[in-house]
Design a protein around this motif. Sequence first.
Motif, PDB file in Angstrom:
ATOM      1  N   GLY A  61       0.826  -1.198   0.000  1.00  0.00           N
ATOM      2  CA  GLY A  61       0.000   0.000   0.000  1.00  0.00           C
ATOM      3  C   GLY A  61       0.858   1.246   0.000  1.00  0.00           C
ATOM      4  N   LEU A  62       0.220   2.388   0.187  1.00  0.00           N
ATOM      5  CA  LEU A  62       0.887   3.681   0.121  1.00  0.00           C
ATOM      6  C   LEU A  62       0.530   4.511   1.340  1.00  0.00           C
ATOM      7  CD1 LEU A  62       0.030   4.474  -3.616  1.00  0.00           C
ATOM      8  CD2 LEU A  62       2.248   3.678  -2.749  1.00  0.00           C
ATOM      9  N   ALA A  63       1.521   5.143   1.929  1.00  0.00           N
ATOM     10  CA  ALA A  63       1.275   6.028   3.068  1.00  0.00           C
ATOM     11  C   ALA A  63       0.363   7.177   2.640  1.00  0.00           C
ATOM     12  CB  ALA A  63       2.600   6.565   3.604  1.00  0.00           C
ATOM     13  N   PRO A  64      -0.428   7.729   3.579  1.00  0.00           N
ATOM     14  CA  PRO A  64      -1.416   8.757   3.214  1.00  0.00           C
ATOM     15  C   PRO A  64      -0.841   9.925   2.432  1.00  0.00           C
ATOM     16  CG  PRO A  64      -1.801   8.004   5.454  1.00  0.00           C
ATOM     17  CD  PRO A  64      -0.531   7.354   5.001  1.00  0.00           C
ATOM     18  N   GLU A  65       0.342  10.410   2.817  1.00  0.00           N
ATOM     19  CA  GLU A  65       0.900  11.580   2.128  1.00  0.00           C
ATOM     20  C   GLU A  65       1.266  11.275   0.679  1.00  0.00           C
ATOM     21  OE1 GLU A  65       4.256   9.674   4.540  1.00  0.00           O
ATOM     22  OE2 GLU A  65       2.128  10.143   4.795  1.00  0.00           O
ATOM     23  N   THR A 119     -20.393 -15.165  -2.933  1.00  0.00           N
ATOM     24  CA  THR A 119     -21.222 -14.478  -1.941  1.00  0.00           C
ATOM     25  C   THR A 119     -20.887 -12.995  -1.865  1.00  0.00           C
ATOM     26  OG1 THR A 119     -21.378 -16.499  -0.632  1.00  0.00           O
ATOM     27  CG2 THR A 119     -21.898 -14.443   0.495  1.00  0.00           C
ATOM     28  N   ASN A 120     -19.595 -12.678  -1.973  1.00  0.00           N
ATOM     29  CA  ASN A 120     -19.131 -11.284  -1.892  1.00  0.00           C
ATOM     30  C   ASN A 120     -18.303 -10.952  -3.129  1.00  0.00           C
ATOM     31  OD1 ASN A 120     -20.019 -10.648   0.944  1.00  0.00           O
ATOM     32  ND2 ASN A 120     -18.638 -12.369   1.378  1.00  0.00           N
ATOM     33  N   PRO A 121     -18.968 -10.743  -4.266  1.00  0.00           N
ATOM     34  CA  PRO A 121     -18.212 -10.508  -5.492  1.00  0.00           C
ATOM     35  C   PRO A 121     -17.612  -9.110  -5.588  1.00  0.00           C
ATOM     36  CG  PRO A 121     -20.557 -10.395  -5.942  1.00  0.00           C
ATOM     37  CD  PRO A 121     -20.421 -10.829  -4.514  1.00  0.00           C
ATOM     38  N   GLU A 122     -18.056  -8.170  -4.753  1.00  0.00           N
ATOM     39  CA  GLU A 122     -17.543  -6.814  -4.810  1.00  0.00           C
ATOM     40  C   GLU A 122     -17.117  -6.347  -3.421  1.00  0.00           C
ATOM     41  OE1 GLU A 122     -20.120  -4.011  -6.653  1.00  0.00           O
ATOM     42  OE2 GLU A 122     -20.352  -5.187  -8.490  1.00  0.00           O
ATOM     43  N   ALA A 123     -15.990  -5.674  -3.388  1.00  0.00           N
ATOM     44  CA  ALA A 123     -15.515  -5.045  -2.148  1.00  0.00           C
ATOM     45  C   ALA A 123     -14.802  -3.756  -2.529  1.00  0.00           C
ATOM     46  CB  ALA A 123     -14.579  -5.976  -1.382  1.00  0.00           C
ATOM     47  N   MET A 124     -15.123  -2.696  -1.843  1.00  0.00           N
ATOM     48  CA  MET A 124     -14.579  -1.387  -2.171  1.00  0.00           C
ATOM     49  C   MET A 124     -13.974  -0.742  -0.926  1.00  0.00           C
ATOM     50  SD  MET A 124     -15.251  -1.132  -5.396  1.00  0.00           S
ATOM     51  CE  MET A 124     -16.276  -2.037  -6.555  1.00  0.00           C
ATOM     52  N   ASP A 125     -13.089   0.196  -1.180  1.00  0.00           N
ATOM     53  CA  ASP A 125     -12.488   1.000  -0.110  1.00  0.00           C
ATOM     54  C   ASP A 125     -11.848   0.114   0.962  1.00  0.00           C
ATOM     55  OD1 ASP A 125     -13.341   3.284  -1.462  1.00  0.00           O
ATOM     56  OD2 ASP A 125     -15.279   3.252  -0.468  1.00  0.00           O
ATOM     57  N   GLY A 126     -12.178   0.371   2.225  1.00  0.00           N
ATOM     58  CA  GLY A 126     -11.545  -0.358   3.320  1.00  0.00           C
ATOM     59  C   GLY A 126     -12.494  -1.251   4.072  1.00  0.00           C
ATOM     60  N   GLY A 127     -13.490  -1.795   3.372  1.00  0.00           N
ATOM     61  CA  GLY A 127     -14.464  -2.655   4.024  1.00  0.00           C
ATOM     62  C   GLY A 127     -13.877  -3.966   4.506  1.00  0.00           C
ATOM     63  N   ALA A 128     -14.728  -4.755   5.167  1.00  0.00           N
ATOM     64  CA  ALA A 128     -14.267  -5.982   5.823  1.00  0.00           C
ATOM     65  C   ALA A 128     -13.615  -6.950   4.856  1.00  0.00           C
ATOM     66  CB  ALA A 128     -15.446  -6.653   6.534  1.00  0.00           C
ATOM     67  N   GLN A 129     -14.174  -7.092   3.651  1.00  0.00           N
ATOM     68  CA  GLN A 129     -13.600  -8.027   2.691  1.00  0.00           C
ATOM     69  C   GLN A 129     -12.236  -7.558   2.185  1.00  0.00           C
ATOM     70  OE1 GLN A 129     -14.966 -11.093   2.050  1.00  0.00           O
ATOM     71  NE2 GLN A 129     -16.258 -10.412   3.745  1.00  0.00           N
ATOM     72  N   CYS A 130     -12.073  -6.244   2.072  1.00  0.00           N
ATOM     73  CA  CYS A 130     -10.764  -5.721   1.680  1.00  0.00           C
ATOM     74  C   CYS A 130      -9.733  -5.917   2.792  1.00  0.00           C
ATOM     75  CB  CYS A 130     -10.870  -4.235   1.306  1.00  0.00           C
ATOM     76  SG  CYS A 130     -11.477  -3.968  -0.377  1.00  0.00           S
ATOM     77  N   VAL A 131     -10.181  -5.823   4.033  1.00  0.00           N
ATOM     78  CA  VAL A 131      -9.266  -6.098   5.154  1.00  0.00           C
ATOM     79  C   VAL A 131      -8.787  -7.542   5.084  1.00  0.00           C
ATOM     80  CG1 VAL A 131      -9.104  -6.322   7.665  1.00  0.00           C
ATOM     81  CG2 VAL A 131     -10.248  -4.333   6.665  1.00  0.00           C
ATOM     82  N   VAL A 132      -9.700  -8.473   4.809  1.00  0.00           N
ATOM     83  CA  VAL A 132      -9.315  -9.880   4.675  1.00  0.00           C
ATOM     84  C   VAL A 132      -8.351 -10.057   3.513  1.00  0.00           C
ATOM     85  CG1 VAL A 132     -10.164 -12.203   4.132  1.00  0.00           C
ATOM     86  CG2 VAL A 132     -11.445 -10.742   5.712  1.00  0.00           C
ATOM     87  N   ALA A 133      -8.636  -9.409   2.389  1.00  0.00           N
ATOM     88  CA  ALA A 133      -7.781  -9.551   1.216  1.00  0.00           C
ATOM     89  C   ALA A 133      -6.373  -9.008   1.475  1.00  0.00           C
ATOM     90  CB  ALA A 133      -8.415  -8.842   0.019  1.00  0.00           C
ATOM     91  N   MET A 134      -6.271  -7.858   2.144  1.00  0.00           N
ATOM     92  CA  MET A 134      -4.957  -7.288   2.443  1.00  0.00           C
ATOM     93  C   MET A 134      -4.203  -8.133   3.462  1.00  0.00           C
ATOM     94  SD  MET A 134      -4.327  -4.681   0.510  1.00  0.00           S
ATOM     95  CE  MET A 134      -2.895  -4.011   1.362  1.00  0.00           C
ATOM     96  N   ASP A 135      -4.925  -8.665   4.451  1.00  0.00           N
ATOM     97  CA  ASP A 135      -4.282  -9.570   5.410  1.00  0.00           C
ATOM     98  C   ASP A 135      -3.727 -10.806   4.695  1.00  0.00           C
ATOM     99  OD1 ASP A 135      -4.811  -7.934   7.565  1.00  0.00           O
ATOM    100  OD2 ASP A 135      -6.614  -9.025   8.191  1.00  0.00           O
ATOM    101  N   ASP A 173      -5.230   2.052   7.815  1.00  0.00           N
ATOM    102  CA  ASP A 173      -5.934   0.820   8.173  1.00  0.00           C
ATOM    103  C   ASP A 173      -5.596  -0.359   7.269  1.00  0.00           C
ATOM    104  OD1 ASP A 173      -7.110   2.234  10.177  1.00  0.00           O
ATOM    105  OD2 ASP A 173      -9.079   2.409   9.224  1.00  0.00           O
ATOM    106  N   LEU A 174      -5.383  -0.093   5.979  1.00  0.00           N
ATOM    107  CA  LEU A 174      -5.115  -1.189   5.040  1.00  0.00           C
ATOM    108  C   LEU A 174      -3.626  -1.391   4.765  1.00  0.00           C
ATOM    109  CD1 LEU A 174      -7.888  -0.977   2.276  1.00  0.00           C
ATOM    110  CD2 LEU A 174      -7.777  -2.472   4.269  1.00  0.00           C
ATOM    111  N   LEU A 175      -2.785  -0.516   5.279  1.00  0.00           N
ATOM    112  CA  LEU A 175      -1.341  -0.710   5.096  1.00  0.00           C
ATOM    113  C   LEU A 175      -0.894  -1.967   5.826  1.00  0.00           C
ATOM    114  CD1 LEU A 175       0.191   2.858   5.529  1.00  0.00           C
ATOM    115  CD2 LEU A 175      -0.024   1.549   3.414  1.00  0.00           C
ATOM    116  N   ARG A 176      -0.029  -2.732   5.186  1.00  0.00           N
ATOM    117  CA  ARG A 176       0.524  -3.932   5.804  1.00  0.00           C
ATOM    118  C   ARG A 176       2.043  -3.894   5.665  1.00  0.00           C
ATOM    119  NH1 ARG A 176      -3.813  -3.539   7.245  1.00  0.00           N
ATOM    120  NH2 ARG A 176      -5.553  -5.020   7.221  1.00  0.00           N
ATOM    121  N   GLU A 177       2.738  -3.911   6.799  1.00  0.00           N
ATOM    122  CA  GLU A 177       4.204  -3.939   6.804  1.00  0.00           C
ATOM    123  C   GLU A 177       4.647  -5.375   7.043  1.00  0.00           C
ATOM    124  OE1 GLU A 177       5.568  -1.161   9.681  1.00  0.00           O
ATOM    125  OE2 GLU A 177       4.804   0.589   8.596  1.00  0.00           O
TER     126      GLU A 177
END
Length: 254
Positions: free
Chosen positions: A124-128, A229-245, A191-195
């Motif tokens: 991901g990318l830092a906010p700045e 069941t969840n074909p779409e996920a946008m922004d920082g929703g729960a499914q995107c958190v799972v995907a980034m993890d 929230d979605l950044l992963r180090e």
Amino acid sequence: MNTRNILILASMAIAITACKKDEEAPAPTPSTPAPGTVNMAFNLYVGNNVLDLNSLYQDGAGHAIRFSKAKFYVSNVHLTDHDDNVLGHYEDTYILVDATNTSNTFTLGDLSPAEVHGAEITLGLAPEVNTSDPLVAEAPLNDPDMMWAWSTSAGRMFLKLEGRVDGNADGDVDDAEDFDFMYHCLNLNNDLLREIHVHVHADVTAGATAVLNSKVDLGVVVSGLDLLTNPEAMDGGAQCVVAMDSLATSFSEL
């Protein structure tokens, strides 16, 4: 004073002067070894097989899927030695891994000769950085495919997954009953950044190019997802958190 004594004194004076000059001579400056160049490769796989965008795979619920896009940003790279001491900093290097690229090998920069044992990276990318003006940004931060078409100021997607999922359980994804899936994961905070720390190895030698080969398993990335069941996920929703993890755990050394 006789001639013999004069010669002895003169010889002693010359010897003392020579020794003094030797003592005062500066030590030679040690030469700095020429650096090598370090590249990092992100090799996309599903399990033990190289990713093929024409092939069928399975999501975490066992549904047949086919990828059409798989892209993600990597930033803030640091290379480490066997004891996790940082050897090189590449905070200003931004990487966009793209499954449609013929190669996902990127140049990090120069590094003094060393034995690299790992890479610390941010997914991901830092906010700045994420909110920087895409109209003046250099590649890959100017890729319009990683931004919302209606708002470039909304930031860049950290992870983009698109494709088809089997909707009628017949094992293919080309029927009218099948569905498109799309995961466009981004946010403007951390929230979605992963180090993560990736175990990679290469010996960097003067004047040569070393390649750090990492494996990214997209099967792991979708292992926690039910794309029917969840074909779409946008922004920082729960499914995107799972995907980034899952993306964070998909890396290994190749």
